[in-house]
Design an enzyme around this catalytic site. Structure first.
Site, PDB file in Angstrom:
ATOM      1  CE1 TYR A  18       0.018   4.811  -5.987  1.00 53.04           C
ATOM      2  CE2 TYR A  18      -1.529   5.865  -7.490  1.00 53.04           C
ATOM      3  CZ  TYR A  18      -1.264   5.226  -6.297  1.00 53.04           C
ATOM      4  OH  TYR A  18      -2.285   4.986  -5.410  1.00 53.04           O
ATOM      5  CD  GLU A  41      -4.881   7.939  -1.660  1.00 53.41           C
ATOM      6  OE1 GLU A  41      -5.437   9.023  -1.913  1.00 53.41           O
ATOM      7  OE2 GLU A  41      -4.471   7.174  -2.557  1.00 53.41           O
ATOM      8  CD1 TRP A  49      -2.080   9.886  -7.220  1.00 57.81           C
ATOM      9  CD2 TRP A  49      -2.133  10.371  -5.056  1.00 57.81           C
ATOM     10  NE1 TRP A  49      -1.520   8.824  -6.536  1.00 57.81           N
ATOM     11  CE2 TRP A  49      -1.549   9.100  -5.200  1.00 57.81           C
ATOM     12  CE3 TRP A  49      -2.259  10.891  -3.760  1.00 57.81           C
ATOM     13  CZ2 TRP A  49      -1.087   8.328  -4.134  1.00 57.81           C
ATOM     14  CZ3 TRP A  49      -1.803  10.124  -2.675  1.00 57.81           C
ATOM     15  CH2 TRP A  49      -1.235   8.865  -2.872  1.00 57.81           C
TER      16      TRP A  49
END
Length: 193
Positions: A18, A41, A49
């Site tokens: 990512y 998000e 995350w």
């Protein structure tokens, strides 16, 4: 020799991929991807995350590959099914916000021609490239993320507070916050492959 990355990146392969391939890279013209990142998000609120990244494929499956047109028409039955899906975060408010946001997203597309034109309009379609020395220098929110958050909320979005908006801006490359030590830093462009 291994590449040096931003301090928030762990050794998790999904995190490395990512960071190296998506985070901070400007994304234009792909409304589906923009909706995906806004949704992820929002799902991350109150969580780490990595928790969301590890479930990303489950989210794609559960939410019809983040197609706003499909999601906007989800029924109560679909919400019940999502609440039983162990592959995603089963928080009713977060699930309902994805549907609500899909409807608002479609309205923005109608008004601006695309969500891309709307969101990138806040920065004149030019990414903001910051030159932070270390991870601690990177803000959690800015005046711009507050402005975008306020506008999205006014348009009917939820789970789009200023911190979520700032993370979204980083995710889609509106903001490049790779720190000075990182091989993806603007200061080390010559090291990119």
């Amino acid at each position: 020799m291994s590449k040096e990355r931003c301090a928030w990146v762990s050794e998790e392969p999904v995190y490395i991929a990512y960071h190296d391939k998506e985070w901070g890279n400007p994304v234009f013209g792909d409304d589906r991807y923009l909706f995906e990142m806004l949704t992820l998000e929002g799902a991350q609120a109150g969580l780490s995350w990595i928790t969301i990244l590890k479930r990303r494929e489950n989210y794609r499956r559960a939410f019809d590959n983040f197609e706003p047109d499909v999601i906007a028409d989800y029924s109560d039955e679909k919400i019940k099914a999502l609440m039983q899906d162990e592959g995603i975060i089963r928080n009713r408010r977060k699930i309902e916000s994805v549907i609500k946001n899909a409807k608002a997203f479609k309205q923005i597309q109608k008004e601006f021609g695309s969500f891309d034109h709307y969101v990138w309009g806040f920065v004149g379609r030019e990414p903001i490239v910051n030159k932070w020395e270390k991870h601690e220098d990177v803000p959690a929110q800015t005046e711009l993320s507050k402005q975008i958050s306020k506008d999205l909320k006014k348009r009917g979005f939820s789970f789009v507070g200023p911190v979520i908006c700032y993370s979204f801006m980083q995710a889609i490359g509106m903001i490049n916050d790779h720190t000075a030590n990182c091989f993806l830093s603007e200061n080390k462009k010559d090291l990119r492959n």
